[in-house]
Design an enzyme around this catalytic site. Structure first.
Site, mmCIF file in Angstrom:
data_model
loop_
_atom_site.group_PDB
_atom_site.id
_atom_site.type_symbol
_atom_site.label_atom_id
_atom_site.label_comp_id
_atom_site.label_asym_id
_atom_site.label_seq_id
_atom_site.Cartn_x
_atom_site.Cartn_y
_atom_site.Cartn_z
ATOM 1 N N SER A 142 33.502 36.244 70.338
ATOM 2 C CA SER A 142 34.260 36.400 71.579
ATOM 3 C C SER A 142 35.749 36.444 71.219
ATOM 4 C CB SER A 142 33.935 35.239 72.526
ATOM 5 O OG SER A 142 34.686 35.318 73.695
ATOM 6 N N SER A 143 36.610 35.996 72.107
ATOM 7 C CA SER A 143 38.051 35.959 71.822
ATOM 8 C C SER A 143 38.717 34.901 72.680
ATOM 9 C CB SER A 143 38.695 37.312 72.141
ATOM 10 O OG SER A 143 40.107 37.199 72.121
ATOM 11 N N TYR A 156 39.637 43.734 78.162
ATOM 12 C CA TYR A 156 39.227 43.088 76.906
ATOM 13 C C TYR A 156 38.746 41.657 77.184
ATOM 14 C CZ TYR A 156 39.540 41.120 72.180
ATOM 15 O OH TYR A 156 39.259 40.493 70.995
ATOM 16 N N LYS A 160 34.993 40.007 76.621
ATOM 17 C CA LYS A 160 34.821 38.921 75.663
ATOM 18 C C LYS A 160 34.278 37.647 76.312
ATOM 19 C CE LYS A 160 35.494 40.865 71.902
ATOM 20 N NZ LYS A 160 34.429 40.790 70.891
HETATM 21 N N1 LIG Z 1 41.580 39.499 64.859
HETATM 22 C C1 LIG Z 1 41.829 38.841 65.988
HETATM 23 O O1 LIG Z 1 42.988 38.476 66.277
HETATM 24 C C2 LIG Z 1 40.698 38.499 66.929
HETATM 25 C C3 LIG Z 1 40.917 37.494 67.884
HETATM 26 C C4 LIG Z 1 39.899 37.154 68.750
HETATM 27 C C5 LIG Z 1 38.684 37.783 68.660
HETATM 28 N N2 LIG Z 1 38.476 38.756 67.748
HETATM 29 C C6 LIG Z 1 37.156 39.403 67.727
HETATM 30 O O2 LIG Z 1 36.647 39.374 66.418
HETATM 31 C C7 LIG Z 1 35.839 40.519 66.180
HETATM 32 C C8 LIG Z 1 36.293 41.205 64.918
HETATM 33 O O3 LIG Z 1 37.618 41.656 65.140
HETATM 34 P P1 LIG Z 1 38.580 42.100 63.952
HETATM 35 O O4 LIG Z 1 39.843 41.369 64.091
HETATM 36 O O5 LIG Z 1 37.849 42.068 62.665
HETATM 37 O O6 LIG Z 1 38.843 43.630 64.396
HETATM 38 P P2 LIG Z 1 39.283 44.892 63.568
HETATM 39 O O7 LIG Z 1 39.867 44.518 62.263
HETATM 40 O O8 LIG Z 1 40.106 45.704 64.516
HETATM 41 O O9 LIG Z 1 37.909 45.616 63.312
HETATM 42 C C9 LIG Z 1 37.161 46.113 64.378
HETATM 43 C C10 LIG Z 1 35.753 46.328 63.890
HETATM 44 O O10 LIG Z 1 34.962 46.876 64.954
HETATM 45 C C11 LIG Z 1 34.246 47.988 64.455
HETATM 46 N N3 LIG Z 1 34.037 49.002 65.479
HETATM 47 C C12 LIG Z 1 34.964 49.545 66.292
HETATM 48 N N4 LIG Z 1 34.396 50.490 67.075
HETATM 49 C C13 LIG Z 1 33.082 50.536 66.734
HETATM 50 C C14 LIG Z 1 31.980 51.292 67.208
HETATM 51 N N5 LIG Z 1 32.083 52.205 68.187
HETATM 52 N N6 LIG Z 1 30.768 51.075 66.635
HETATM 53 C C15 LIG Z 1 30.642 50.164 65.664
HETATM 54 N N7 LIG Z 1 31.639 49.399 65.184
HETATM 55 C C16 LIG Z 1 32.850 49.591 65.731
HETATM 56 C C17 LIG Z 1 35.123 48.566 63.356
HETATM 57 O O11 LIG Z 1 34.331 49.317 62.480
HETATM 58 P P3 LIG Z 1 34.953 50.580 61.661
HETATM 59 O O12 LIG Z 1 36.274 50.154 61.130
HETATM 60 O O13 LIG Z 1 33.920 50.839 60.643
HETATM 61 O O14 LIG Z 1 35.069 51.694 62.659
HETATM 62 C C18 LIG Z 1 35.709 47.319 62.723
HETATM 63 O O15 LIG Z 1 34.867 46.804 61.732
HETATM 64 C C19 LIG Z 1 35.948 41.388 67.435
HETATM 65 O O16 LIG Z 1 34.808 41.221 68.232
HETATM 66 C C20 LIG Z 1 37.183 40.857 68.124
HETATM 67 O O17 LIG Z 1 37.123 41.043 69.534
HETATM 68 C C21 LIG Z 1 39.451 39.130 66.879
#
Ligand SMILES: NC(=O)c1ccc[n+]([C@@H]2O[C@H](COP(=O)([O-])OP(=O)(O)OC[C@H]3O[C@@H](n4cnc5c(N)ncnc54)[C@H](OP(=O)(O)O)[C@@H]3O)[C@@H](O)[C@H]2O)c1
Length: 248
Positions: A142-143, A156, A160
Site C-alpha cells: 500500500s502507501s 493514488y 492504495k
Molecule cells: N517508493 C515510494 O516512495 C513508495 C511509497 C509508498 C508506497 N509505495 C508502493 O510500493 C510499490 C513499489 O513502488 P516503487 O517505489 O518500487 O515504484 P517504482 O520504482 O516506480 O516501480 C514501479 C513498478 O511498478 C511496475 N509497473 C508499472 N506499471 C506496470 C504494469 N502496467 N504492469 C506491471 N508492472 C507495472 C514497474 O515495472 P516496470 O518498470 O517493469 O515497468 C515497476 O517495477 C508500489 O505499489 C508503490 O505504490 C512506494
C-alpha cells in the site's frame, strides 16, 4: 549459522525490475526462495535482478506482463507453471503514482492507475489463490499516502487504501488453508518512486519523519521478508506501516 527460512519455496514478486520490488526479490532470494522476477517495461532491470540472484547462488526467472490486463496475468502464471511445480509467496509490489487537481481529471490516467494498482493485484491474487500451497503468503504494498492523503493525489491514495480491503477479505477467504495475507505500507522510499520526485518533495518527506530522512527499499523489503517467513504464521489481515513515524 546462515538462516534460509524460505528454502524450497517459490515467490512471485511483481515489479521486481527496479525500486522496492527489486529489493524484495533480492531479500527473499537471500532467504532461500526461488524467485519469479516479474516486470513490465524494465526488461534490463529484471535481467539484472535475475543475474544478481543467480550470482549469489539462488534461482530466478524473469517474466513480463502488464498486470492491468487479465490475459497477460494468465500468461504470467502459465510461465510460472512451466518453470516451477509450486508457488508459496506472492508479493504485489508493482504500482504507479500520479496526480492532478480535480478540475484537471484525466480519464486515461485514472484508468491506468485503477488498472495497475487495483485490477493488477486482484488479477494476480485470483490466479495465485488456487496455486498457493497451504501456509502460503500474499503481501500487498500500500502507501502512507493512503493513510495521509494529500491534495492532488486522491486517486493514488484511494487505490492504495483499497488494497487494505483486499488484504482483509483475502485473509479471511484463504486463512483456512493457513495462507496469510498482509499489507506493508511504505512511506516515502528510495530506490523507488521517490527517485523521480523533485528535490523539494523529497525534502518535505525527509522532514516529516523524526529520523530526518526517507526510507530505503531494503528497509521495506525487510518487513516483507518477515511476513513471508514461517515466524509470521499468526500475522494475517494486518497492515504494517513502515514510514519512520512520519506524519505524512
Ligand atoms: N517508493 C515510494 O516512495 C513508495 C511509497 C509508498 C508506497 N509505495 C508502493 O510500493 C510499490 C513499489 O513502488 P516503487 O517505489 O518500487 O515504484 P517504482 O520504482 O516506480 O516501480 C514501479 C513498478 O511498478 C511496475 N509497473 C508499472 N506499471 C506496470 C504494469 N502496467 N504492469 C506491471 N508492472 C507495472 C514497474 O515495472 P516496470 O518498470 O517493469 O515497468 C515497476 O517495477 C508500489 O505499489 C508503490 O505504490 C512506494
Amino acid at each position: 549459522m546462515t538462516s534460509i527460512p524460505l528454502s524450497g519455496k517459490v515467490a512471485l514478486v511483481t515489479g521486481a525490475g527496479r525500486g522496492i520490488g527489486k529489493q524484495i526479490a533480492l531479500r527473499l532470494a537471500a532467504a532461500g526462495a526461488s524467485i519469479v522476477v516479474h516486470f513490465s517495461g524494465s526488461e534490463a532491470g529484471a535481467a539484472a535482478t535475475v543475474d544478481e540472484i543467480v550470482a549469489a547462488g539462488g534461482e530466478a526467472i524473469r517474466v513480463r506482463a502488464d498486470i492491468s490486463k487479465r490475459s497477460e496475468v494468465e500468461q504470467l502464471f502459465g510461465a510460472i507453471d512451466q518453470h516451477f511445480d509450486r508457488l508459496d509467496i506472492v508479493v504485489n509490489s508493482a504500482g504507479v503514482s500520479g496526480g492532478g487537481s480535480l478540475a484537471d481529471l484525466d480519464e486515461e490516467q485514472l484508468e491506468w492507475m485503477l488498472g495497475v494498482n487495483l485490477r493488477g493485484p486482484l488479477y494476480i491474487a485470483a490466479e495465485a489463490a488456487s496455486r498457493l500451497r497451504d501456509g502460503g503468503r500474499i503481501i500487498n504494498l500500500s502507501s502512507s499516502l493512503g493513510e495521509f492523503p494529500m491534495a492532488g493525489a486522491g486517486i493514488y491514495s484511494a487505490t492504495k487504501v483499497a488494497i487494505k480491503s483486499f488484504t482483509e477479505s483475502w485473509a479471511k477467504e484463504l486463512g483456512r488453508r493457513g495462507v496469510t495475507v498482509n499489507t506493508v505500507i511504505p512511506g516515502a522510499t528510495a530506490p523507488g518512486m521517490m527517485d523521480r520526485a523533485p528535490q523539494e518533495t523529497r525534502a518535505f518527506f525527509e522532514q516529516a519523519s523524526p529520523f530526518g530522512r526517507i526510507g530505503t527499499a531494503s528497509e521495506v523489503a525487510a518487513v516483507v521478508a518477515f511476513l513471508a517467513s514461517p515466524e509470521a504464521s499468526w500475522v494475517s489481515g494486518a497492515h504494517i506501516l513502515a514510514n519512520g513515524a512520519a506524519s505524512t
